[in-house]
Design a protein around this motif. Structure first.
Motif: not given
Length: 745
Positions: A30-31, A45-47, A51-52
Motif C-alpha cells: 500500500i502506498g 514508481q510505487f512507494k 517506509s518510503g
C-alpha cells in the motif's frame, strides 16, 4: 506539507497487486504511485506509504499495454503486463481522480513546454539554468534530477562546454562549473555515477577546473592529472567487467571527494559520496573474497616478491577496515586459508636474527642503516592489520608445530623491533607482538600451548635481550631508546595477562633489576617506562612479586630516581614524581605491609623531608606506624592499646600479617627481611610507634586490680605516643565506677 500537497498525496494513494502463477491477485503493498522522468525515460514508481521503500519501479511502456478498469464511471484500476519480466500488475487507487491522472501521464505525455522544469543547457540559458538548480524546490528535486540525467541534457551540456572553451568565455565556464557542482550536491547516486561514467568523466572534470573561488594559477588541471599522472596497474586480472568498472569509478569518486570538491561538499553530499564509495568497495572486496582464482593468483605473485602485488594486498587489507566486520573477517579468513602468511614469509630472511649489520665508514658501529628492502615494511603492515583485527590466524601460524617459517618470522620480527631505524615500523611490530601475546581471544586450554613458544622456546629471550645491555646514554640513537620503551610496555602487558608464566620468568631471570636500571637513564620516558613495569608487577598484589620487589630493593632505585627529579632546579611536579607518588599511594591503600615496611625503614629521612609537601609520603609514614601498632598489639588480644598477658608471659615473637602463607620457608624469608628483635629482660616489649591508637576496650571479666593496672599502663603509653605526634589520642576507654571514684579522690 501544505494542504494541496497533502491532497495530491492522498489522490495517488492505492494498492499494488501482482498476478500469481495460479492466476490469483496478490497484494504487493500500500502506498503512492507516481510517474517520473520525461519522454523515453519515464518510469512508473510505487512507494510504500510507511517506509518510503520503492516497491515497483519499471519503465513506462506503450500506451496500448495499459488498461483502465472499474465499475461504471468510477475507473480506479490500471492493469498492464510488464513486457520485460512477463508479469501482470494492477494498481487500485483510492480516488478515481488519481487513477485518471496517472493513466493520463502514462498514455498521453504532456507537451515539451509543459513537462520540463529546466531550460536546455545552451550558452544563452547557462546563467538561468545555474540559478534554477541552485534554488531547487524539494518537491521538484526528483524530477529535476531525472532531467539532468537524460542523455539529451548531458550531450547539450558537453557541447556548450566545448563551445565556451573554444570562445574562452570565462563567464560561461564559471556558470557551467556552478551547474556541475550543484549536480553533485544533489546527492543522487544514479546522477553521480552517470556524470563520472567512463564516456563522460573527462569532460565533467574539465568543467570542474573553472572554480571561480580560486585564482587562475591555483586551479588544478584535472584532465591532465587523470591522463598523465594517474596510471592504472592491472596487478591481477579481473574477468568480471562490472568489478573492473567499479574499481575505476571508485577511484574517480575518491578523486572528486578529496581533490576536486573538498571545500564545496556539504554534510549531505559528503555522506552520499562516502556511502557510494563504501558500497562499491564492499562489492569489489566481496568479489575478491569469492573468486578463488584471483586470490590464489595474487598470493602466488606475492610469494614471487612482486612489489605491485604486495601493494595491492596491503591496499585491500587497509580498505577492508571500511566494510562491516563480518565481511572483513570472512575476507581475512579466506586470505589465511589461501596461504597469506606463507607468502609473506619470503620477505623475512632472518638477517636481523643473524645480527648482520650494514655500516659504512664514519658510521657508528652497531647502528643498523635503514632496511634495504622497503617491501618488508609493507609486509609488516599487512601482518599488523590482521593481528589487530583478528589475531587468531596469525598466532596459530606463528606457533604451529613444525613450522620453521613461523619461528623464523617471529625471531625476525623481534630483532627488527630492536634494531630497525624506522620508529613507525618498531611501533607496528610491538603492536603485532602484543596482539599475538594477548590470551583474551584464546580458550584456557589453548593458552599454555600457544604461550609455550614464547616462554619455553626462546622468543621472549629475543624480545627482552636489549634490557640486559647497558642503559642508554645521552647520545644513544633514538631507535635504541624507543625499542627499550616498547619492550617495557610488552613486559608490563605480559605481567598483567600471563599470570604464573610471566611471574616465573620475571623472578627467574631477574627482569625487575634489568628494568630498574633504566631509572638511571637520562631519558625521562625510559624512566617512566620502568615505573610502568613496577606498577604492573606491584599491581598484581601477588605475594611472590611483593617478596621479589622487597628482597631486591627495587623500590630503593625508584626512590633514588624520585629524589633526583624533585631536587632543585626541578619544581617537583614533573610526570616522574607523579608516577612515583601514585605507586606509593597504591602500596599504602592496598596496605602491602612488606613494601610499606621496606620503604619506611630504609628511607625514613627522605619521606620525612618531603612529607610536608607531598601528602602521600605523610600518609605512608602514618600507615607504617599503624601497622607497627597492630602488629605489636593485635586488637583481638589487647584492650585500650595495652598488652593482655594471658598466661603471665609476654609475646616475644612478631605476629604475621593477615593473609600470610603458613609455609615455613615463607616465615623464615619474611623474618629475614627485618632486624632480629630480642624481648626486654623484664618480659615486656618496648613500646614503638603509636601505641594505643588502635587499642580495644577493657576486658570486663578481669578483676579490678588487673584491669586498673592494665589501663594505667595503657594510658601512659598512649600519652607518650600522642605527645610524639603532638596531639592526644581520642580513642574511647571504658571506666569502671570504682576507678572513677578513686580518681576523684
Amino acid at each position: 506539507m501544505d494542504v494541496e500537497e497533502a491532497h495530491n498525496k492522498e489522490k495517488f494513494r492505492g494498492k499494488l497487486y501482482i498476478l500469481s502463477e495460479d492466476s490469483a491477485w496478490q497484494e504487493a503493498g500500500i502506498g503512492h504511485a507516481s510517474v517520473i522522468g520525461t519522454g523515453a525515460n519515464r518510469r512508473l514508481q510505487f512507494k510504500d506509504e510507511d517506509s518510503g521503500k520503492v516497491l515497483h519501479d519499471r519503465p513506462v511502456f506503450a500506451s496500448d499495454v495499459y488498461q483502465l478498469q472499474g465499475e461504471g464511471e468510477r475507473k480506479t484500476i490500471i492493469v498492464w503486463e510488464d513486457q520485460e519480466d512477463q508479469k501482470d500488475w494492477a494498481l487500485s487507487f483510492q480516488d478515481d481522480e488519481g487513477s485518471q491522472a496517472i493513466y493520463s501521464l502514462i498514455c498521453h505525455e504532456p507537451g515539451p513546454e509543459e513537462k520540463r522544469l529546466l531550460p536546455p543547457p545552451k550558452l544563452t540559458n547557462l546563467q538561468d539554468l545555474a540559478r534554477r538548480i541552485a534554488l531547487v524546490n524539494p518537491s521538484q528535486r526528483e524530477q529535476i534530477a531525472a532531467e539532468m540525467g537524460e542523455a539529451e541534457f548531458l550531450a547539450e551540456l558537453r557541447e556548450s562546454f566545448h563551445s565556451a572553451e573554444d570562445l574562452n568565455s570565462q563567464k560561461d565556464l564559471t556558470n557551467i562549473f556552478q551547474i556541475v557542482k550543484r549536480i553533485f550536491l544533489m546527492s543522487t547516486h544514479a546522477l553521480t555515477e552517470r556524470y563520472l561514467a567512463e564516456d563522460v568523466y573527462e569532460d565533467v572534470l574539465g568543467m570542474l577546473e573553472n572554480d571561480d573561488s580560486l585564482p587562475l594559477d591555483k586551479r588544478i588541471p584535472h584532465r591532465q592529472v587523470m591522463k598523465e599522472k594517474v596510471k592504472f596497474n592491472d596487478v591481477v586480472s579481473f574477468e568480471d567487467v562490472e568489478t573492473l568498472k567499479r574499481i575505476h569509478l571508485n577511484y574517480r569518486l575518491l578523486y572528486l571527494k578529496d581533490i576536486v570538491l573538498p571545500r564545496a561538499l556539504d554534510d549531505g553530499a559528503f555522506a552520499s559520496l562516502q556511502q557510494l564509495i563504501h558500497k562499491n568497495l564492499a562489492a569489489i572486496l566481496e568479489h575478491l573474497q569469492k573468486t578463488d582464482a584471483v586470490l590464489t593468483r595474487l598470493m602466488e605473485q606475492v610469494r614471487q616478491q612482486d612489489m605491485q602485488s604486495l601493494l595491492f594486498l596491503e591496499d585491500a587489507c587497509r580498505l577492508s577496515r571500511q566494510i562491516v566486520p563480518e565481511q572483513r573477517q570472512a575476507l581475512y579468513a579466506k586470505m589465511a586459508s589461501a596461504g597469506l602468511f606463507d607468502a609473506l614469509a619470503v620477505y623475512f630472511t632472518g638477517d636481523w636474527a643473524r645480527g648482520e649489520r650494514n655500516t659504512t665508514a664514519g658510521d657508528e658501529v652497531g647502528v643498523r642503516k635503514p632496511w634495504e628492502h622497503p617491501a618488508q615494511h609493507h609486509a609488516v603492515e599487512v601482518l599488523l592489520l590482521h593481528a589487530t583485527f583478528h589475531p587468531t590466524h596469525l598466532r596459530n601460524w606463528l606457533t604451529k608445530e613444525k613450522n620453521e617459517d613461523g619461528r623464523r618470522v617471529l625471531r625476525d620480527l623481534t630483532h627488527m623491533m630492536v634494531n630497525e631505524t624506522d620508529q613507525g615500523v618498531q611501533g607496528q611490530i610491538a603492536e603485532i607482538l602484543r596482539s599475538v601475546l594477548d590470551p583474551a581471544t584464546l580458550e584456557h586450554k589453548e593458552q599454555d600451548k600457544r604461550l609455550e613458544v614464547f616462554y619455553e622456546q626462546g622468543a621472549m629471550d629475543d624480545i627482552l635481550s636489549p634490557l640486559r645491555e647497558k642503559p642508554p646514554k645521552a647520545g644513544s640513537p633514538p631507535q635504541v631508546c624507543f625499542a627499550q620503551q616498547l619492550i617495557c610496555e610488552i613486559v608490563a602487558f605480559a605481567v598483567l595477562k600471563h599470570g604464573y608464566r610471566a611471574k616465573v620468568y620475571v623472578i627467574r631471570h631477574g627482569l625487575g633489576q634489568q628494568v630498574c636500571r633504566l631509572l638511571s637513564a637520562p631519558q625521562k620516558y625510559l624512566q617512566l617506562a620502568a615505573v610502568r613495569v613496577l606498577r604492573a608487577i606491584i599491581g598484581t598484589k601477588d605475594e611472590a612479586y611483593v617478596r621479589y620487589v622487597s628482597k631486591n630493593n627495587l623500590l630503593t632505585l625508584l626512590l633514588q630516581s624520585f629524589e633526583k627529579c624533585i631536587m632543585p632546579p626541578a619544581l617537583g611536579t614533573n610526570l616522574m614524581a607523579s608516577a612515583t607518588l601514585e605507586l606509593l599511594e597504591f602500596i599504602r591503600q592496598q596496605n602491602l605491609k612488606v613494601l610499606v615496611e621496606t620503604i619506611c625503614k630504609n628511607h625514613t629521612p627522605l619521606l620525612q623531608r618531603y612529607a610536608s609537601r607531598m601528602k602521600p609520603l605523610e600518609l605512608l609514614l602514618l600507615k607504617y606506624q599503624q601497622n607497627l601498632e597492630v602488629e605489636k598489639y593485635p586488637p583481638e588480644q589487647h584492650a585500650s592499646g595495652g598488652p593482655i598477658d594471658g598466661g603471665g608471659k609476654s609475646r616475644s615473637r612478631r605476629m604475621r600479617s593477615p593473609g600470610r602463607d603458613d609455609a615455613a620457608e615463607d616465615d623464615s624469608y619474611f623474618e629475614s627481611l627485618d632486624d632480629d628483635e630480642e624481648p626486654p629482660p623484664n618480659g615486656k616489649e618496648k613500646s614503638e610507634g603509636l601505641p594505643g591508637l588502635l587499642g580495644g576496650y577493657a576486658d570486663e571479666e578481669k578483676d579490678a586490680d588487673d584491669s586498673a593496672q592494665a589501663e594505667e599502663g595503657s594510658e601512659k603509653q598512649t600519652e607518650a605516643g600522642a605527645k610524639s605526634l603532638g596531639h592526644v589520642s581520642k580513642r574511647p576507654r571504658t571506666v569502671e565506677p570504682e576507678e572513677a571514684e578513686k580518681t576523684s579522690q
